[in-house]
Structure formats: structure tokens, C-alpha cells
Design a protein around this motif. Sequence first.
Motif, PDB file in Angstrom:
ATOM      1  N   ALA A 116       0.824  -1.208   0.000  1.00 10.26           N
ATOM      2  CA  ALA A 116       0.000   0.000   0.000  1.00 10.26           C
ATOM      3  C   ALA A 116       0.857   1.258   0.000  1.00 10.26           C
ATOM      4  O   ALA A 116       0.548   2.240  -0.695  1.00 10.26           O
ATOM      5  CB  ALA A 116      -0.925  -0.009   1.218  1.00 10.26           C
ATOM      6  N   PHE A 117       1.959   1.234   0.756  1.00  8.10           N
ATOM      7  CA  PHE A 117       2.838   2.408   0.772  1.00  8.10           C
ATOM      8  C   PHE A 117       3.457   2.637  -0.608  1.00  8.10           C
ATOM      9  O   PHE A 117       3.475   3.775  -1.104  1.00  8.10           O
ATOM     10  CB  PHE A 117       3.937   2.255   1.815  1.00  8.10           C
ATOM     11  N   THR A 118       3.964   1.580  -1.228  1.00  2.76           N
ATOM     12  CA  THR A 118       4.580   1.758  -2.547  1.00  2.76           C
ATOM     13  C   THR A 118       3.550   2.185  -3.583  1.00  2.76           C
ATOM     14  O   THR A 118       3.864   2.970  -4.493  1.00  2.76           O
ATOM     15  CB  THR A 118       5.302   0.474  -2.993  1.00  2.76           C
ATOM     16  N   TRP A 119       2.312   1.703  -3.441  1.00  2.43           N
ATOM     17  CA  TRP A 119       1.241   2.168  -4.326  1.00  2.43           C
ATOM     18  C   TRP A 119       1.051   3.678  -4.173  1.00  2.43           C
ATOM     19  O   TRP A 119       0.867   4.395  -5.162  1.00  2.43           O
ATOM     20  CB  TRP A 119      -0.066   1.443  -4.000  1.00  2.43           C
ATOM     21  N   ALA A 120       1.054   4.161  -2.929  1.00  3.17           N
ATOM     22  CA  ALA A 120       0.851   5.589  -2.689  1.00  3.17           C
ATOM     23  C   ALA A 120       1.946   6.424  -3.340  1.00  3.17           C
ATOM     24  O   ALA A 120       1.673   7.489  -3.915  1.00  3.17           O
ATOM     25  CB  ALA A 120       0.792   5.859  -1.189  1.00  3.17           C
ATOM     26  N   VAL A 121       3.182   5.962  -3.255  1.00  4.11           N
ATOM     27  CA  VAL A 121       4.278   6.692  -3.913  1.00  4.11           C
ATOM     28  C   VAL A 121       4.090   6.666  -5.428  1.00  4.11           C
ATOM     29  O   VAL A 121       4.240   7.689  -6.108  1.00  4.11           O
ATOM     30  CB  VAL A 121       5.633   6.100  -3.520  1.00  4.11           C
ATOM     31  N   ASP A 122       3.735   5.498  -5.966  1.00  2.00           N
ATOM     32  CA  ASP A 122       3.527   5.366  -7.418  1.00  2.00           C
ATOM     33  C   ASP A 122       2.404   6.266  -7.908  1.00  2.00           C
ATOM     34  O   ASP A 122       2.432   6.728  -9.055  1.00  2.00           O
ATOM     35  CB  ASP A 122       3.210   3.915  -7.782  1.00  2.00           C
ATOM     36  N   HIS A 123       1.397   6.500  -7.059  1.00  2.75           N
ATOM     37  CA  HIS A 123       0.225   7.292  -7.451  1.00  2.75           C
ATOM     38  C   HIS A 123       0.192   8.653  -6.763  1.00  2.75           C
ATOM     39  O   HIS A 123      -0.873   9.256  -6.610  1.00  2.75           O
ATOM     40  CB  HIS A 123      -1.054   6.510  -7.130  1.00  2.75           C
ATOM     41  N   ALA A 124       1.358   9.143  -6.390  1.00  2.00           N
ATOM     42  CA  ALA A 124       1.421  10.407  -5.660  1.00  2.00           C
ATOM     43  C   ALA A 124       0.771  11.552  -6.438  1.00  2.00           C
ATOM     44  O   ALA A 124       0.025  12.359  -5.864  1.00  2.00           O
ATOM     45  CB  ALA A 124       2.879  10.743  -5.327  1.00  2.00           C
ATOM     46  N   GLU A 125       1.040  11.627  -7.723  1.00  2.00           N
ATOM     47  CA  GLU A 125       0.471  12.717  -8.514  1.00  2.00           C
ATOM     48  C   GLU A 125      -1.047  12.657  -8.516  1.00  2.00           C
ATOM     49  O   GLU A 125      -1.733  13.684  -8.391  1.00  2.00           O
ATOM     50  CB  GLU A 125       1.004  12.667  -9.945  1.00  2.00           C
ATOM     51  N   ASP A 126      -1.608  11.447  -8.641  1.00  2.00           N
ATOM     52  CA  ASP A 126      -3.063  11.299  -8.611  1.00  2.00           C
ATOM     53  C   ASP A 126      -3.636  11.724  -7.264  1.00  2.00           C
ATOM     54  O   ASP A 126      -4.772  12.203  -7.187  1.00  2.00           O
ATOM     55  CB  ASP A 126      -3.461   9.845  -8.878  1.00  2.00           C
ATOM     56  N   LEU A 127      -2.875  11.528  -6.211  1.00  2.00           N
ATOM     57  CA  LEU A 127      -3.333  11.863  -4.865  1.00  2.00           C
ATOM     58  C   LEU A 127      -3.083  13.333  -4.515  1.00  2.00           C
ATOM     59  O   LEU A 127      -3.476  13.790  -3.451  1.00  2.00           O
ATOM     60  CB  LEU A 127      -2.628  10.970  -3.840  1.00  2.00           C
ATOM     61  N   GLY A 128      -2.413  14.045  -5.413  1.00  2.00           N
ATOM     62  CA  GLY A 128      -2.166  15.462  -5.191  1.00  2.00           C
ATOM     63  C   GLY A 128      -1.001  15.754  -4.283  1.00  2.00           C
ATOM     64  O   GLY A 128      -0.959  16.804  -3.633  1.00  2.00           O
ATOM     65  N   VAL A 129      -0.023  14.827  -4.238  1.00  2.00           N
ATOM     66  CA  VAL A 129       1.100  15.005  -3.319  1.00  2.00           C
ATOM     67  C   VAL A 129       2.425  14.837  -4.056  1.00  2.00           C
ATOM     68  O   VAL A 129       2.491  14.330  -5.172  1.00  2.00           O
ATOM     69  CB  VAL A 129       1.025  14.004  -2.145  1.00  2.00           C
ATOM     70  N   ASP A 130       3.480  15.248  -3.385  1.00  2.00           N
ATOM     71  CA  ASP A 130       4.836  15.109  -3.887  1.00  2.00           C
ATOM     72  C   ASP A 130       5.343  13.715  -3.508  1.00  2.00           C
ATOM     73  O   ASP A 130       5.325  13.356  -2.323  1.00  2.00           O
ATOM     74  CB  ASP A 130       5.710  16.189  -3.245  1.00  2.00           C
ATOM     75  N   PRO A 131       5.786  12.897  -4.463  1.00  2.00           N
ATOM     76  CA  PRO A 131       6.257  11.548  -4.117  1.00  2.00           C
ATOM     77  C   PRO A 131       7.430  11.546  -3.153  1.00  2.00           C
ATOM     78  O   PRO A 131       7.663  10.550  -2.467  1.00  2.00           O
ATOM     79  CB  PRO A 131       6.645  10.945  -5.476  1.00  2.00           C
ATOM     80  N   ALA A 132       8.144  12.666  -3.061  1.00  2.00           N
ATOM     81  CA  ALA A 132       9.250  12.749  -2.114  1.00  2.00           C
ATOM     82  C   ALA A 132       8.782  13.093  -0.704  1.00  2.00           C
ATOM     83  O   ALA A 132       9.591  13.116   0.226  1.00  2.00           O
ATOM     84  CB  ALA A 132      10.261  13.787  -2.583  1.00  2.00           C
ATOM     85  N   LEU A 133       7.466  13.372  -0.550  1.00  2.00           N
ATOM     86  CA  LEU A 133       6.930  13.761   0.749  1.00  2.00           C
ATOM     87  C   LEU A 133       5.841  12.790   1.219  1.00  2.00           C
ATOM     88  O   LEU A 133       4.858  13.188   1.847  1.00  2.00           O
ATOM     89  CB  LEU A 133       6.362  15.178   0.684  1.00  2.00           C
TER      90      LEU A 133
END
Length: 366
Positions: free
Chosen positions: A189-206
Amino acid sequence: MNLRLDSVLRDTVSAVQANALAPLYALPAAVRRRLAGAPIQIDGNTLDPDIQLLLRIDNLLPDTTKTDAATARAHFRQLCKLIPGTPAEVQRVTELTVRGADGQLGARLYVPRGAGAGLGSNAGDVPGEVGRGLLVFFHGGGWVVGDLETHDAVCRSIAADAGIRVLSVDYRLAPEAPAPTAAEDAIAAFTWAVDHAEDLGVDPALVAVGGDSAGGNLAAVVAQQTVRRDLPHPALQVLLYPAVDLVARRPSRDLFSEGFILTEADIIWYRDHYTPDPTLRPDPIVSPLRAEDLTGLPPTYLTTAGFDPLRDEGREYAAALAAAGNALTHTHHPTLPHGHTNLLTVPGTTRQAHTHLTNHLKSALH
């Protein structure tokens, strides 16, 4: 105690049984302190009097000895309905699915006020109020109880007060899915969130990872395993009174074995459901404190509580992280028990602990 205070206490118990804690803390502070009884002091710490009152009320409620997982889950949901008070205001809450270790998992995305209208939009953000960070959150509950609903108020409050998005993940529970299922779900789930950071409106580095109690265990495992498996690393790991060792017993387990929310019987019951195979318990996938190498982990925000049977293992993990050269903020709350993150309705030091957490998240993830 005089008859008037006895009457107030009986009325308060009735209110709690009717799913309303508000009458308890609407009482004057002096009355609450008298209802709480003589101060409780153990190991040099004094229990917060408002927490003490809550524990006294809990002791007057019907017995809740754990029998089977379904009953325990229903009871935990009922308890969590008593606590939240008025939900913190966020701009929106979106139900979605995320990748688990073996299929899809339910999840909720909490977006703070000031964010844009779309799922991943940041249009209209208020400068300085809404950050581009995300906390992937795993709920507590001994890997057996807890769900998106039990920690809804917690996630809303973190999102609202830290000004970041929070993604709460409904990982699979034991005993139906024993260890290391929850850990592998959390990593996926964490790696999914990083992979989809742009869709979630966040910076993948944050993208940070965090959780309370058993959820803190899963967050610690994610931080370790993403580094060891060469996966995207969390920007921060947030470990709220985490369970980090399912093998050894430390003095705090004896000091606080009864009467402080998490009991010794609870710890054993949860452990046996999550790890029915005792040979798995020393593995860092379930006992992150036992990892041989703790170098190279992300910055850590770790809390311990003075009246928590898990206090000593949390302190030991904090010391081990620092010794391995990792950036660490260890915050100890001497007046609080295990599980205080879910007690935001209680005034005083529970709110102070929450503010300390959200201020740190603002600093780290904006």
C-alpha cells in the motif's frame, strides 16, 4: 465520596453507555478530579486526571473480556464511537482502493481544507496552510481489531491540523490473515501511494508512513523493508507507541499489566492471533526491533507513553535507531496511557500530544 458525586458518576456512566462522552468532560474540572479519585503515581509518573476518570468509567462498564475476533472487533468499534466528539473539518474524504500484497484493499483519503476540488488537484491551495505531503496511516488494534471507522476521527484530525493528506489503509486482519500478511499489505500500500502520488495530489518525495500501536509496528516494518528491498523510501516514519518486539518482556509490561487500556492479557491475545507460529516472532517482519541492521532508515518521529506496557520496547527502539545514526525525534508523554491518540475528546495532555505530532508533520511534510 459524597452522595452527590456518586449520583454524578452514575449519570455519567449512563451517558457513556448511551454513546456520549461529552457529558463527562462538560463537568467542571474540580468535579472531574474528585470523580477520578486519588492520583495514580507509578514509576515516577502521575496519570493525567482526565484519563484516570475515563479509565474509572470504563471499569464500571460491562465486562469486555476478549473471546473471539468478531466480538472483539464489534466491541472496539463501539468504544471508538464513544470517543471522537465533533469530527475535525476536512475538505473531503474519498473512498478508494489501493494495492495490497494479494489484491485490492479499501482505503480513505482525507484532504485538508484549502485543497483543490479534484482528487489530486492542488488548485486553490492556501499558501502556508496545505502542504504537498501525505501520511500513509495504519490503524492500531493488535493486528486483529480496528478498521477505517475506528480511526476516522484520528485521521481527520491529523489531516485538518497538520494540513496534509492522510491515506488510511484497511489492511487484512488476523487471525483470518496471520503474519506477515498485514506487513506485506502495508508495504504494498505504501509503494502504491508513492507510485500514485500525482493522482493523490502530493509530492512523491513527501510520502510518509505512520500508525499507532500495531499500526506503528507496520509503519516500522515498511520503513525497514522498503530500504532493504530497494523500494521507494518513506520521507518520515511516524511510530505512535509502537509494538516493536513480539518476543521479549520488559519491566513496563509488569508495571502496567492491568488497568491502563492495553492489558497483559490483551498483548498475549493479539500476539497469538497475529503470530500463531511462534517461530516467526523474532523475524523483523513482525518484530522490527530485532533487525540486525537499522542503518539508512528515514527520519523517525516516535512517541512513548508513561503508562503504557509497550513503553520500554518503544524507548529501546528509539535508542537503537539513534545508535544506528538515524535522525530521530523521540517524544515521551509521561502522563498518558497506551491508545491516547484515540482519546482526543479528553482535554489536557492528550490534545497537547496531538498538537506536538501535527506540528512535527507540518515541519517535515510541507
